[in-house]
Structures are given as structure tokens and as C-alpha cells.
Design a protein around this motif. Structure first.
Motif, short mmCIF file in Angstrom:
data_model
loop_
_atom_site.label_atom_id
_atom_site.label_comp_id
_atom_site.label_asym_id
_atom_site.label_seq_id
_atom_site.Cartn_x
_atom_site.Cartn_y
_atom_site.Cartn_z
N VAL A 106 3.75 21.75 -11.48
CA VAL A 106 5.10 21.54 -10.62
C VAL A 106 5.54 20.14 -10.54
O VAL A 106 4.85 19.42 -10.59
N MET A 107 6.83 20.10 -10.49
CA MET A 107 7.50 18.88 -10.38
C MET A 107 8.56 18.96 -9.39
O MET A 107 9.11 19.75 -8.96
N GLY A 108 8.74 17.55 -8.76
CA GLY A 108 9.72 17.52 -7.50
C GLY A 108 10.21 15.96 -7.43
O GLY A 108 9.61 15.16 -7.82
N ALA A 109 11.24 16.06 -6.74
CA ALA A 109 12.03 14.92 -6.44
C ALA A 109 13.22 15.04 -5.39
O ALA A 109 13.72 16.13 -5.16
N ASP A 110 13.39 13.94 -4.75
CA ASP A 110 14.44 13.97 -3.79
C ASP A 110 15.65 13.90 -4.52
O ASP A 110 15.89 13.70 -5.56
N THR A 111 16.75 13.88 -3.82
CA THR A 111 18.15 14.02 -4.37
C THR A 111 19.19 12.88 -4.04
O THR A 111 20.21 12.96 -4.44
N ARG A 112 18.56 11.89 -3.46
CA ARG A 112 19.41 10.81 -2.98
C ARG A 112 19.48 9.75 -4.00
O ARG A 112 18.51 9.40 -4.67
N MET A 132 12.78 21.06 -7.24
CA MET A 132 11.28 21.45 -7.71
C MET A 132 11.53 22.21 -8.82
O MET A 132 12.47 22.87 -9.29
N ALA A 133 10.42 22.05 -10.03
CA ALA A 133 10.76 22.96 -11.02
C ALA A 133 9.19 23.11 -11.39
O ALA A 133 8.11 22.69 -11.03
N VAL A 134 9.18 24.56 -11.60
CA VAL A 134 7.64 25.15 -11.89
C VAL A 134 7.66 25.29 -13.40
O VAL A 134 8.56 26.36 -13.71
N ILE A 135 6.54 24.96 -14.21
CA ILE A 135 6.44 25.22 -15.58
C ILE A 135 5.38 25.71 -16.00
O ILE A 135 4.19 25.18 -15.66
N THR A 136 5.16 26.94 -16.53
CA THR A 136 4.15 27.79 -16.88
C THR A 136 4.28 28.33 -18.33
O THR A 136 5.41 28.23 -19.06
N GLU A 137 3.32 29.05 -18.78
CA GLU A 137 3.72 29.87 -20.10
C GLU A 137 4.62 30.83 -20.11
O GLU A 137 5.43 30.72 -20.98
N GLU A 138 4.85 31.24 -18.92
CA GLU A 138 6.28 32.31 -18.97
C GLU A 138 7.43 31.64 -19.12
O GLU A 138 8.66 32.28 -19.25
N GLY A 139 7.69 30.24 -18.60
CA GLY A 139 8.97 29.61 -18.63
C GLY A 139 9.04 28.57 -17.68
O GLY A 139 7.95 28.10 -16.95
N VAL A 140 10.40 28.36 -17.13
CA VAL A 140 10.76 27.44 -15.95
C VAL A 140 11.43 27.90 -15.04
O VAL A 140 12.38 28.64 -15.13
N GLU A 141 10.94 27.67 -13.99
CA GLU A 141 11.54 28.10 -12.54
C GLU A 141 11.89 27.03 -11.75
O GLU A 141 11.21 26.07 -11.30
N ARG A 142 13.33 26.89 -11.47
CA ARG A 142 13.93 25.92 -10.49
C ARG A 142 14.22 26.45 -9.22
O ARG A 142 14.62 27.51 -8.97
N THR A 177 14.84 16.41 -15.47
CA THR A 177 15.54 16.54 -16.67
C THR A 177 14.67 17.17 -17.83
O THR A 177 13.57 17.06 -17.96
N GLN A 178 15.24 18.29 -18.34
CA GLN A 178 14.55 18.81 -19.26
C GLN A 178 14.80 18.10 -20.79
O GLN A 178 15.49 17.86 -21.31
N LEU A 179 13.36 18.00 -21.37
CA LEU A 179 13.36 17.38 -22.59
C LEU A 179 13.30 18.41 -23.70
O LEU A 179 13.66 18.20 -24.85
N HIS A 180 12.56 19.79 -23.54
CA HIS A 180 12.56 20.79 -24.26
C HIS A 180 11.92 22.06 -23.48
O HIS A 180 12.15 21.80 -22.24
N GLU A 181 11.88 23.09 -23.96
CA GLU A 181 11.85 24.31 -23.49
C GLU A 181 10.88 24.47 -22.14
O GLU A 181 11.42 24.68 -21.15
N LYS A 182 9.80 23.96 -22.34
CA LYS A 182 8.85 23.83 -21.38
C LYS A 182 8.30 22.54 -21.25
O LYS A 182 7.10 22.27 -20.59
N ILE A 183 9.21 21.42 -21.52
CA ILE A 183 8.61 19.89 -21.03
C ILE A 183 9.90 19.50 -20.11
O ILE A 183 10.99 19.40 -20.71
#
Length: 212
Positions: A24-30, A186-196, A46-52
């Protein structure tokens, strides 16, 4: 006010953590320019590749330029090789960051999922070094939450536990750090893909009313 010569503008809080099924990844927006808030709704993931993906901290122009270059190289890599690993992306980022450390004001967290090693988190602080860690935090707000993260992070958390961990850590940083704020992405990255995910400012818990 403008930055003094040699002064770095790293006003933000970014974080990533491994959990049971991925990262899981997270950041503020300011986003700030010295003491001026230029936007309250920046996207620092930022997306670098499909699941990275990566979280960006530092000069927006520097981090965006480096991100675009790495994204381009990963696209080329995937044409002639199998899908890139998270470590491949982090090593590319390290190479560019280190070779240009004298002119860049940039720190990154690279995280993702790949079939070889599952979910992984790498942090690249100023100067271009590379470190693997179960969780990583950086930016001006990170100084306020190291103790919180060290005490509450645990391996193999469930997805909801990991999201709550990140949300509370970011809420604490944003309540103390004048350069962090706005909402939470936030972004959740798993084998199934990415959830924002997006948490509006009004839904961020107060530091004395965090969910366990």
C-alpha cells in the motif's frame, strides 16, 4: 518566501508498506513553493509500470522528469523481456538519481508487486542510495511519525489494517507538519492489479481521534 541558496523544499509526507497480499502507498496532496501553497490536490503517486508505482518528494519538476524517464525505460524493457520487477524499477531510479545527485532535489519510494518476489518497498533518499524495507516514509512530515510507524507496523497485515496504518500515519504527519496537508491519496497494489483510493480532507481523522 523563496528558498535560500542551498535550501531544499521537501514539504510533503509519503509512505509505503508491505502487507499480506502486496503493498500500500500513500501521500498527502499539498504542494508548496516555499511558504506558499500552490495546490491542495496534487497527485504524488505515479505509475511506472502496470503494478509498479512510486511516491515523489522534493522538486516537482525533478521528480516528474526522473519518473518519466524510468517509465519510458521500463516500457522498452518489457518489450524485449518479461514484465519488470519492482527491484528493476528501483535500480533504474537509483542510477538516475545517483548520477545526477548534485543537481536533483528528489527523494522517492518505489513499491509494487511482481511474480518473483511479491510485494516490495524500496526507498531512495536524497543522494541516490537504495534501501529495501518493509515500510518506508520520507518528506518533511516523516520526522513526526517514525516512532508511530516503528511501534505499530507489523508484517503480514490484512489489507484494511494496512490502509488504516497508512491513513493514521499520514493524518498524524499532516496535523504537525506545516508543509503537509490537503487530502490523502492511496494505492493498493496486489497480484490482481491496482486500486486507487482518495480520502477527502474532511474525512481525515484528527490526531487525537485515530481509528485502531
Amino acid at each position: 518566501m523563496p528558498l535560500k541558496p542551498g535550501e531544499l523544499d521537501l514539504g510533503t509526507t509519503i509512505i509505503a508498506a508491505e502487507f499480506k497480499d502486496g503493498v500500500v502507498m500513500g501521500a498527502d496532496t499539498r504542494a508548496t513553493m516555499g511558504s506558499y501553497i500552490s495546490t491542495r490536490n496534487a497527485n504524488k503517486i505515479t505509475q511506472l509500470h502496470e503494478k509498479i508505482h512510486l511516491c515523489r518528494s522534493g522538486s516537482s519538476s525533478d521528480t516528474q522528469a526522473i519518473s518519466d524517464i524510468v517509465k519510458y525505460y521500463l516500457q522498452l524493457y518489457s518489450i524485449v523481456n518479461e514484465e519488470p520487477t519492482t527491484l528493476t524499477a528501483a535500480e533504474l531510479m537509483r542510477e538516475l538519481n545517483y548520477n545526477n545527485k548534485e543537481v536533483l532535489s528528489a527523494a522517492f519510494i518505489v513499491a509494487g508487486w511482481d511474480k518473483h518476489s511479491g510485494g516490495n518497498v524500496y526507498i531512495l533518499p536524497l543522494g541516490g542510495t537504495l534501501h529495501k524495507a518493509p515500510f518506508a516514509i520520507t518528506g518533511s512530515g516523516s520526522t513526526y511519525i517514525y516512532g508511530y510507524c516503528d511501534s505499530l507496523y507489523r508484517k503480514n497485515m490484512e489489507k484494511e489494517e494496512a490502509l488504516n496504518f497508512l491513513k493514521n500515519a499520514l493524518a498524524l504527519a499532516m496535523s504537525r507538519d506545516g508543509s503537509s496537508g490537503g487530502s490523502i491519496r492511496m494505492a493498493v497494489i496486489t497480484e490482481e492489479g491496482v486500486e486507487r483510493l482518495y480520502i477527502h480532507n474532511k474525512d481525515i481523522p484528527e490526531y487525537n481521534d485515530l481509528e485502531n
